[in-house]
Scaffold this motif. Sequence first.
Motif, short mmCIF file in Angstrom:
data_model
loop_
_atom_site.label_atom_id
_atom_site.label_comp_id
_atom_site.label_asym_id
_atom_site.label_seq_id
_atom_site.Cartn_x
_atom_site.Cartn_y
_atom_site.Cartn_z
N PRO A 1 -4.58 4.73 -1.98
CA PRO A 1 -3.47 4.20 -2.78
C PRO A 1 -2.35 3.61 -1.91
CG PRO A 1 -4.23 6.24 -3.72
CD PRO A 1 -4.98 6.06 -2.43
N GLU A 2 -2.14 4.16 -0.73
CA GLU A 2 -1.08 3.65 0.14
C GLU A 2 -1.42 2.30 0.77
OE1 GLU A 2 -2.53 6.66 0.33
OE2 GLU A 2 -2.84 7.28 2.42
N ASP A 3 -2.64 1.82 0.56
CA ASP A 3 -3.00 0.46 1.01
C ASP A 3 -2.58 -0.59 -0.02
OD1 ASP A 3 -6.04 1.86 2.24
OD2 ASP A 3 -4.32 1.22 3.45
N THR A 4 -2.11 -0.15 -1.17
CA THR A 4 -1.66 -1.09 -2.19
C THR A 4 -0.52 -1.95 -1.66
OG1 THR A 4 -2.31 0.34 -4.02
CG2 THR A 4 -0.58 -1.28 -4.46
N ALA A 5 -0.71 -3.26 -1.73
CA ALA A 5 0.28 -4.19 -1.19
C ALA A 5 -0.16 -5.62 -1.48
CB ALA A 5 0.42 -4.01 0.32
N VAL A 6 0.74 -6.54 -1.22
CA VAL A 6 0.35 -7.95 -1.15
C VAL A 6 -0.07 -8.22 0.29
CG1 VAL A 6 1.08 -10.35 -1.40
CG2 VAL A 6 1.94 -8.61 -2.98
N TYR A 7 -1.26 -8.76 0.45
CA TYR A 7 -1.80 -9.02 1.77
C TYR A 7 -1.68 -10.51 2.09
CZ TYR A 7 -3.66 -4.33 2.23
OH TYR A 7 -3.77 -2.97 2.36
N TYR A 8 -1.14 -10.78 3.26
CA TYR A 8 -0.91 -12.15 3.69
C TYR A 8 -1.75 -12.48 4.92
CZ TYR A 8 3.31 -11.70 0.84
OH TYR A 8 4.19 -11.51 -0.19
N CYS A 9 -2.30 -13.66 4.91
CA CYS A 9 -2.99 -14.20 6.08
C CYS A 9 -2.02 -15.11 6.81
CB CYS A 9 -4.21 -14.98 5.64
SG CYS A 9 -5.15 -15.74 7.00
N ALA A 10 -2.05 -15.05 8.13
CA ALA A 10 -1.15 -15.86 8.93
C ALA A 10 -1.87 -16.37 10.16
CB ALA A 10 0.08 -15.05 9.34
N ALA A 11 -1.35 -17.47 10.72
CA ALA A 11 -2.01 -18.10 11.86
C ALA A 11 -1.00 -18.62 12.86
CB ALA A 11 -2.90 -19.24 11.38
N ASP A 12 -1.45 -18.69 14.09
CA ASP A 12 -0.62 -19.26 15.15
C ASP A 12 -1.55 -19.61 16.31
OD1 ASP A 12 2.66 -19.07 15.76
OD2 ASP A 12 1.37 -19.26 17.53
N LEU A 13 -1.14 -20.58 17.10
CA LEU A 13 -1.93 -20.91 18.29
C LEU A 13 -1.84 -19.80 19.33
CD1 LEU A 13 -1.12 -24.71 18.62
CD2 LEU A 13 -3.30 -23.68 17.97
N SER A 14 -0.83 -18.95 19.23
CA SER A 14 -0.64 -17.85 20.16
C SER A 14 -1.05 -16.53 19.52
CB SER A 14 0.83 -17.78 20.58
OG SER A 14 1.13 -16.54 21.19
N THR A 15 -2.02 -15.85 20.12
CA THR A 15 -2.41 -14.53 19.62
C THR A 15 -1.23 -13.57 19.71
OG1 THR A 15 -4.68 -14.91 20.35
CG2 THR A 15 -4.05 -12.64 19.90
N ARG B 1 0.78 -7.08 5.43
CA ARG B 1 0.92 -6.61 4.05
C ARG B 1 2.34 -6.16 3.78
NH1 ARG B 1 -2.79 -1.09 4.32
NH2 ARG B 1 -1.31 0.19 5.54
N ARG B 2 2.70 -6.27 2.51
CA ARG B 2 4.00 -5.79 2.07
C ARG B 2 3.80 -4.97 0.82
NH1 ARG B 2 8.81 -9.86 1.84
NH2 ARG B 2 8.72 -9.38 4.05
N ALA B 3 4.11 -3.70 0.92
CA ALA B 3 4.02 -2.80 -0.23
C ALA B 3 5.34 -2.82 -0.98
CB ALA B 3 3.72 -1.39 0.25
N PRO B 4 5.33 -2.45 -2.25
CA PRO B 4 6.57 -2.45 -3.04
C PRO B 4 7.64 -1.61 -2.38
CG PRO B 4 4.67 -2.13 -4.46
CD PRO B 4 4.15 -2.07 -3.05
N GLY B 5 8.82 -2.20 -2.21
CA GLY B 5 9.94 -1.48 -1.64
C GLY B 5 9.89 -1.28 -0.14
#
Length: 123
Positions: A88-102, A38-42
């Motif tokens: 409120p501090e969980d507010t963010a853009v949430y991204y899903c990501a993947a890789d063959l390596s954990t 996730r990325r929160a503003p700022g």
Amino acid sequence: QVQPVESGGGLVQDGGSLRLSCTASERTFSSYAFGWFRRAPGKEREFVSAISWDKKSTYYADSVKGRFTISRDNAENTVYLQMNSLRPEDTAVYYCAADLSTRSVVGGEPDYWGQGTQVTVSS
């Protein structure tokens, strides 16, 4: 190559819940580890949670431990992030990501990223 697509974001009140979904139309979906960031503003992007390809291992940031749960359904090519007791501090853009390596996912350097979904928690 896997292309994650997130859904399920939205506006929720303090203490509420949301479930994010991440899908990928890739026949080798079950071979990939997945994670949520996730990325929160700022602020810089931060690791939230990850799950290994075989579901045997899950990882959480301290800030979400006990409130968020990651899971996956390999038959449905979907990874979930159940978010409870949102703040409120969980507010963010949430991204899903993947890789063959954990390790790459947990380390914050997965190869494949989704476009993100906005989560806003109002106080």
